[in-house]
Design an enzyme around this catalytic site. Structure first.
Site, PDB file in Angstrom:
ATOM      1  N   LYS A  68      54.400  68.938 -23.611  1.00 52.72           N
ATOM      2  CA  LYS A  68      54.327  70.387 -24.315  1.00 52.72           C
ATOM      3  C   LYS A  68      53.851  70.735 -25.533  1.00 52.72           C
ATOM      4  O   LYS A  68      53.554  69.572 -26.470  1.00 52.72           O
ATOM      5  CB  LYS A  68      55.899  70.831 -24.099  1.00 52.72           C
ATOM      6  CG  LYS A  68      56.605  70.889 -22.724  1.00 52.72           C
ATOM      7  CD  LYS A  68      57.789  71.495 -22.790  1.00 52.72           C
ATOM      8  CE  LYS A  68      58.637  71.582 -21.459  1.00 52.72           C
ATOM      9  NZ  LYS A  68      60.128  72.103 -21.449  1.00 52.72           N
ATOM     10  N   PHE A 113      65.734  83.287 -20.743  1.00 53.38           N
ATOM     11  CA  PHE A 113      64.820  82.543 -21.701  1.00 53.38           C
ATOM     12  C   PHE A 113      63.198  82.561 -21.185  1.00 53.38           C
ATOM     13  O   PHE A 113      62.426  82.024 -21.764  1.00 53.38           O
ATOM     14  CB  PHE A 113      65.098  81.243 -21.606  1.00 53.38           C
ATOM     15  CG  PHE A 113      65.179  80.445 -20.506  1.00 53.38           C
ATOM     16  CD1 PHE A 113      64.346  79.915 -19.841  1.00 53.38           C
ATOM     17  CD2 PHE A 113      66.463  80.311 -19.802  1.00 53.38           C
ATOM     18  CE1 PHE A 113      64.292  79.161 -18.721  1.00 53.38           C
ATOM     19  CE2 PHE A 113      66.610  79.604 -18.617  1.00 53.38           C
ATOM     20  CZ  PHE A 113      65.444  78.984 -17.832  1.00 53.38           C
ATOM     21  N   ARG A 146      62.061  60.987 -14.540  1.00 58.95           N
ATOM     22  CA  ARG A 146      63.237  61.751 -14.901  1.00 58.95           C
ATOM     23  C   ARG A 146      64.131  60.783 -15.694  1.00 58.95           C
ATOM     24  O   ARG A 146      64.693  61.412 -16.615  1.00 58.95           O
ATOM     25  CB  ARG A 146      64.001  62.175 -13.659  1.00 58.95           C
ATOM     26  CG  ARG A 146      63.260  63.488 -12.584  1.00 58.95           C
ATOM     27  CD  ARG A 146      62.863  64.572 -13.311  1.00 58.95           C
ATOM     28  NE  ARG A 146      63.779  65.223 -13.823  1.00 58.95           N
ATOM     29  CZ  ARG A 146      63.985  66.265 -14.590  1.00 58.95           C
ATOM     30  NH1 ARG A 146      62.570  66.728 -14.964  1.00 58.95           N
ATOM     31  NH2 ARG A 146      65.040  67.222 -14.990  1.00 58.95           N
ATOM     32  N   THR A 172      67.450  67.716 -19.926  1.00 59.15           N
ATOM     33  CA  THR A 172      66.790  68.675 -20.340  1.00 59.15           C
ATOM     34  C   THR A 172      67.059  69.219 -21.873  1.00 59.15           C
ATOM     35  O   THR A 172      66.184  69.163 -22.741  1.00 59.15           O
ATOM     36  CB  THR A 172      67.232  70.116 -19.669  1.00 59.15           C
ATOM     37  OG1 THR A 172      66.639  69.768 -18.410  1.00 59.15           O
ATOM     38  CG2 THR A 172      66.487  71.268 -20.268  1.00 59.15           C
ATOM     39  N   ARG A 197      63.084  62.493 -24.471  1.00 57.25           N
ATOM     40  CA  ARG A 197      63.829  63.645 -25.218  1.00 57.25           C
ATOM     41  C   ARG A 197      64.843  63.123 -26.227  1.00 57.25           C
ATOM     42  O   ARG A 197      65.081  63.880 -26.980  1.00 57.25           O
ATOM     43  CB  ARG A 197      64.439  64.495 -23.942  1.00 57.25           C
ATOM     44  CG  ARG A 197      63.386  65.274 -23.094  1.00 57.25           C
ATOM     45  CD  ARG A 197      63.840  66.334 -22.198  1.00 57.25           C
ATOM     46  NE  ARG A 197      62.918  66.882 -21.420  1.00 57.25           N
ATOM     47  CZ  ARG A 197      63.060  67.411 -20.125  1.00 57.25           C
ATOM     48  NH1 ARG A 197      64.096  67.306 -19.515  1.00 57.25           N
ATOM     49  NH2 ARG A 197      62.062  68.300 -19.751  1.00 57.25           N
ATOM     50  N   ASN A 228      61.647  70.295 -26.243  1.00 57.77           N
ATOM     51  CA  ASN A 228      62.313  69.252 -25.593  1.00 57.77           C
ATOM     52  C   ASN A 228      60.903  68.314 -25.165  1.00 57.77           C
ATOM     53  O   ASN A 228      61.241  67.366 -24.541  1.00 57.77           O
ATOM     54  CB  ASN A 228      63.060  69.549 -24.566  1.00 57.77           C
ATOM     55  CG  ASN A 228      62.484  70.147 -23.210  1.00 57.77           C
ATOM     56  OD1 ASN A 228      61.322  70.480 -23.218  1.00 57.77           O
ATOM     57  ND2 ASN A 228      63.427  70.379 -22.478  1.00 57.77           N
ATOM     58  N   HIS A 230      57.881  68.106 -19.910  1.00 58.76           N
ATOM     59  CA  HIS A 230      58.230  68.667 -18.524  1.00 58.76           C
ATOM     60  C   HIS A 230      58.149  67.581 -17.392  1.00 58.76           C
ATOM     61  O   HIS A 230      56.883  66.879 -17.356  1.00 58.76           O
ATOM     62  CB  HIS A 230      57.518  69.974 -18.158  1.00 58.76           C
ATOM     63  CG  HIS A 230      57.686  70.252 -16.621  1.00 58.76           C
ATOM     64  ND1 HIS A 230      58.834  70.881 -16.222  1.00 58.76           N
ATOM     65  CD2 HIS A 230      56.856  69.954 -15.694  1.00 58.76           C
ATOM     66  CE1 HIS A 230      58.672  71.179 -14.853  1.00 58.76           C
ATOM     67  NE2 HIS A 230      57.509  70.450 -14.424  1.00 58.76           N
TER      68      HIS A 230
END
Length: 149
Positions: free
Chosen positions: A9, A57, A85, A91, A102, A112, A115
């Site tokens: 991100k 959000f 994952r 998250t 993260r 964070n 994705h």
């Protein structure tokens, strides 16, 4: 081999974390088969996050993800969705395991750093949304015989 979609991100791009994040993914045995640095068009962001349209959000998320470049990628490997994952972490970075991406690099739920698709079905949908088939390159690496039975 299973594939999954990952997106580094804007917050991670701005903090120069791309190399470290990719290194962690590759060290876990996942193979990069597609990647691009891009500014996300509004329509793509809205379609990608369409499941969140009714959440409070949503607007901030779309603004954030379209505000600066992201690094979109497809990785391949045995149980790629579950493996990714696990190394990404929860998250919320404050709840993510230390040692996860993260847990070590994320700052807040909204910042964070990465994705990752949450299921094989989501991975397929997201890969098809972000990449054309000709942008993906499957290949055998000599290390594969050491990683997979």
């Amino acid at each position: 081999m299973e594939r999954t979609f990952l997106m580094i991100k804007p917050d991670a791009i701005q903090r120069n974390l791309v190399g470290e994040i990719i290194s962690r993914i590759e060290r876990k045995g996942l193979k990069l088969v597609g990647a691009k640095l891009m500014t996300v068009p509004q329509a793509l962001a809205e379609e990608h996050y369409s499941e969140h349209t009714d959440k409070p959000f949503y607007g901030k998320l779309i603004s954030f993800i379209t505000s600066a470049p992201v690094f979109a990628m497809v990785v391949e490997g045995e149980d790629a969705v579950d493996v990714s994952r696990h190394i990404i972490g929860k998250t919320n970075p404050s709840e993510a395991t230390p040692g996860s991406i993260r847990g070590d690099l994320g700052l807040t739920v909204g910042r964070n750093v990465i994705h990752g698709s949450d299921s094989v079905e989501s991975a397929q949908r997201e890969i098809n949304l972000w990449f054309k088939e000709e942008e993906l390159s499957s290949y055998e690496a000599p290390r594969d015989t050491w990683l997979y039975e």
